[in-house]
Scaffold this active site. Sequence first.
Site, short mmCIF file in Angstrom:
data_model
loop_
_atom_site.label_atom_id
_atom_site.label_comp_id
_atom_site.label_asym_id
_atom_site.label_seq_id
_atom_site.Cartn_x
_atom_site.Cartn_y
_atom_site.Cartn_z
N LEU A 140 0.85 -1.19 0.00
CA LEU A 140 0.00 0.00 0.00
C LEU A 140 0.89 1.25 0.00
O LEU A 140 2.09 1.17 0.17
CB LEU A 140 -0.91 -0.02 1.23
CG LEU A 140 -1.92 -1.18 1.23
CD1 LEU A 140 -2.57 -1.33 2.59
CD2 LEU A 140 -2.97 -0.94 0.14
N CYS A 175 4.00 7.18 -4.08
CA CYS A 175 4.83 8.06 -3.23
C CYS A 175 6.04 7.34 -2.64
O CYS A 175 7.18 7.77 -2.85
CB CYS A 175 3.95 8.70 -2.15
SG CYS A 175 4.87 9.63 -0.94
N CYS A 202 7.49 10.73 -4.30
CA CYS A 202 7.92 11.69 -3.26
C CYS A 202 9.17 11.24 -2.51
O CYS A 202 10.07 12.04 -2.26
CB CYS A 202 6.84 11.93 -2.21
SG CYS A 202 5.15 11.76 -2.75
N HIS A 225 7.32 0.29 2.23
CA HIS A 225 6.26 -0.61 1.77
C HIS A 225 5.73 -1.43 2.95
O HIS A 225 4.52 -1.56 3.15
CB HIS A 225 6.80 -1.59 0.73
CG HIS A 225 7.26 -0.94 -0.54
ND1 HIS A 225 8.26 -1.47 -1.32
CD2 HIS A 225 6.87 0.19 -1.18
CE1 HIS A 225 8.45 -0.71 -2.38
NE2 HIS A 225 7.63 0.31 -2.31
N PHE A 263 14.02 31.69 17.72
CA PHE A 263 15.13 32.31 17.01
C PHE A 263 16.39 31.41 17.06
O PHE A 263 16.64 30.82 18.11
CB PHE A 263 15.41 33.66 17.65
CG PHE A 263 16.34 34.51 16.85
CD1 PHE A 263 15.88 35.17 15.73
CD2 PHE A 263 17.67 34.63 17.22
CE1 PHE A 263 16.75 35.96 14.99
CE2 PHE A 263 18.53 35.41 16.47
CZ PHE A 263 18.07 36.07 15.36
P1 FAD Z 1 -0.95 6.64 -6.43
O1 FAD Z 1 -0.13 6.85 -5.23
O2 FAD Z 1 -0.28 6.61 -7.74
O3 FAD Z 1 -1.74 5.28 -6.18
C1 FAD Z 1 -2.43 4.63 -7.18
C2 FAD Z 1 -2.45 3.15 -6.84
O4 FAD Z 1 -3.32 2.48 -7.76
C3 FAD Z 1 -1.08 2.48 -6.97
O5 FAD Z 1 -0.76 1.87 -5.76
C4 FAD Z 1 -1.27 1.46 -8.09
O6 FAD Z 1 -0.57 0.27 -7.87
C5 FAD Z 1 -2.77 1.23 -8.05
N1 FAD Z 1 -3.36 0.74 -9.29
C6 FAD Z 1 -3.16 1.19 -10.56
N2 FAD Z 1 -3.91 0.50 -11.42
C7 FAD Z 1 -4.59 -0.41 -10.70
C8 FAD Z 1 -5.53 -1.40 -11.01
N3 FAD Z 1 -5.97 -1.62 -12.25
N4 FAD Z 1 -6.02 -2.18 -10.01
C9 FAD Z 1 -5.62 -2.00 -8.74
N5 FAD Z 1 -4.74 -1.04 -8.39
C10 FAD Z 1 -4.23 -0.25 -9.35
N6 FAD Z 1 3.50 15.12 -3.83
C11 FAD Z 1 3.74 15.78 -2.69
O7 FAD Z 1 2.80 16.23 -2.02
N7 FAD Z 1 5.04 15.97 -2.23
C12 FAD Z 1 6.11 15.53 -2.95
O8 FAD Z 1 7.24 15.73 -2.53
C13 FAD Z 1 5.88 14.85 -4.16
N8 FAD Z 1 6.92 14.43 -4.89
C14 FAD Z 1 6.67 13.80 -6.08
C15 FAD Z 1 7.75 13.43 -6.86
C16 FAD Z 1 7.54 12.84 -8.08
C17 FAD Z 1 8.72 12.44 -8.94
C18 FAD Z 1 6.21 12.59 -8.54
C19 FAD Z 1 5.95 11.93 -9.86
C20 FAD Z 1 5.11 12.96 -7.76
C21 FAD Z 1 5.35 13.57 -6.53
N9 FAD Z 1 4.29 13.97 -5.73
C22 FAD Z 1 4.52 14.65 -4.57
C23 FAD Z 1 2.88 13.66 -6.09
C24 FAD Z 1 2.35 12.44 -5.32
O9 FAD Z 1 3.26 11.38 -5.44
C25 FAD Z 1 0.98 12.02 -5.86
O10 FAD Z 1 0.12 13.14 -5.88
C26 FAD Z 1 0.34 10.93 -5.00
O11 FAD Z 1 1.20 9.86 -4.81
C27 FAD Z 1 -0.96 10.46 -5.66
O12 FAD Z 1 -1.61 9.51 -4.87
P2 FAD Z 1 -2.81 8.65 -5.50
O13 FAD Z 1 -3.35 7.84 -4.38
O14 FAD Z 1 -3.73 9.50 -6.24
O15 FAD Z 1 -2.12 7.71 -6.58
C1 KPC Z 2 6.56 6.40 4.39
C2 KPC Z 2 5.76 7.58 4.05
O1 KPC Z 2 5.12 8.18 4.88
C3 KPC Z 2 5.74 8.04 2.68
S1 KPC Z 2 4.62 7.19 1.66
C4 KPC Z 2 3.04 7.64 2.24
C5 KPC Z 2 1.98 6.89 1.57
S2 KPC Z 2 0.48 7.15 2.33
O2 KPC Z 2 0.65 7.11 3.81
O3 KPC Z 2 -0.43 6.09 1.93
O4 KPC Z 2 -0.05 8.45 1.94
#
Ligand code: FAD
Ligand code: KPC
Length: 522
Positions: A72, A76, A81, A131, A500
Amino acid sequence: MDITLTQTTNRQWVDLVEEYSHKSEPIINIHREDTRKFDAIFIGGGAGGRFGSGYLRAMGGRQLIIDRWPFLGGSCPHQACVPHHLFSEAARELDLMRWFSGKLWFPDATNLRASILQMVELFKSGRGTAHAFMNWQSKEQLDLEYILNASATVIDAHTVEAAGERFYADNLVLGIGAAPLSPDISGVGLHGVYNYSTFIEELDFEPQRCVVIGGSKTGIEYSSFFQATGCPTTLVARKPLMRTSGLHHVDEDLRTYVVDGMRKRGLTIIEGHEPVEIRGDSEGHVKEVVIRDMSTGEQQVLPCDFVFLATGERPRSEHFQQVLGVAVGEKGEILVDKHMRTSVPNIYAIGDLVGSPMEMFKARKSGVTAARNIMGEESELDWTNYPDFLHSTYEISWVGLSEEEAKQHFENVIIIQMPPKGVPLADIPLPCAEGTMLYAFMYPELSGFLKAVVDGDTRKVLGFHHVGFGAKDAFQYLDYLLRRPEGLTIDEMGNMNELFLNPEHFIQLCRLRAGSPNLRDL
Ligand code: FAD
Ligand code: KPC
């Protein structure tokens, strides 16, 4: 494998996730004895799905997460992230070593070269602990039910198939995120061309010369890292950096400080250009990128052995559009209202799947908003305004209006800025605090930048802007204070207790002006 009745430790989860990442068998954690129907099935257990599930469960509901990865937390901790922060921290450390090369206790860094490949390997060897924690916390502490390592297929608005079984729920919450978008040019499939995801999964050589395509946050962050390692890097962007539509409220003085700072560190920044083609050598490895000036059409060739694509992301909405008929926008984003409801009854969508801003706060809060509405509690989410940040070799944070925006809406805008307007950066070693003390004493022009924008008539602060280190946390709370109906006055700021030397200096600077009935710039 059914782990429902097993207490799996964090250490055991690390091994289990590694083992299951090589096979297609699902990991199942479902309370079969519970005869209640699921209030919601969360498709995707990233930040959105996990936080939505956690909240729904905390409210007494029953949820199920289905995720295709064996863990899960989503992208990120896996590719986004967390590696970004690891690389940005490396960039900051390397930058310090370069400026202080041969000075004080710092070793000579003239030929310093850090391995990009080693950093990727370091991340991959450690990400299993994140993870594991996501799986452990979700099961043992949050009491969530989930199926991992199994893709979800939607059958209808109440039925989802995964791991060869059908599951039924009153509501579906779609949260499968977004996929990296490639520019529509030839050569993106060559060896040596990566995006943020394949960079982690597939990098197999040490880059020697890099071209980053795209001036997104990821483009700025990763190019700063590559350059800091000692790999000569060119960043190609269609628009001026930090003036892209994805970033709102960027102050021009802050932008100048950041972009000048990137150039000072040797990064080549080419704005107003777009990629035309990526060319490879006879072995199929990238050898150069052809770019075009968008105003003159003139082309130039950038030799390189490594290309990093930072050209945005596209929501993974196709399956849901086809099966459920949910309405989507121009960029493939699922359209939702403030309750996170899609155009189809009982179907909610959250996170990156609903488009920009693709940020963690929105993913998590949209999941929670969906959960609250599903559980019968009226809840709305408005993300039109939010605090923002990015990394160069600095941490850059901002919230509220830029000076330019404020001057369009208010007649009496007061600026509190450090170094003050018109004073050369090198003359004043401020702001300084965590992470910039050494710079303040040896390179004052590198110690950062700050600005508060104030409405001189109401005395309310309209915006805060900061370049340095360690101030990002404060911006989370400043955002809350600014957005209260009553706002936040310069007098209230001046009345706060600073710790400070504090990275952002806003409290003491506001106090210096607060005594005056007629505010002036500082
Ligand atoms: P995701 O975290 O992408 O989760 C989607 C999930 O769906 C995944 O676990 C995947 O396995 C699953 N999935 C896909 N298809 C299927 C399917 N058919 N069946 C079942 N499961 C499926 N945001 C910040 O706020 N701070 C940061 O510093 C930051 N740094 C970033 C750096 C990079 C390089 C990038 C690309 C993004 C960054 N972000 C950051 C943005 C952030 O990572 C995303 O906004 C966030 O992770 C989105 O969460 P989500 O739950 O929408 O999608
Ligand atoms: C380890 C960590 O907090 C970064 S990844 C966070 C994923 S979640 O808690 O599901 O938003």
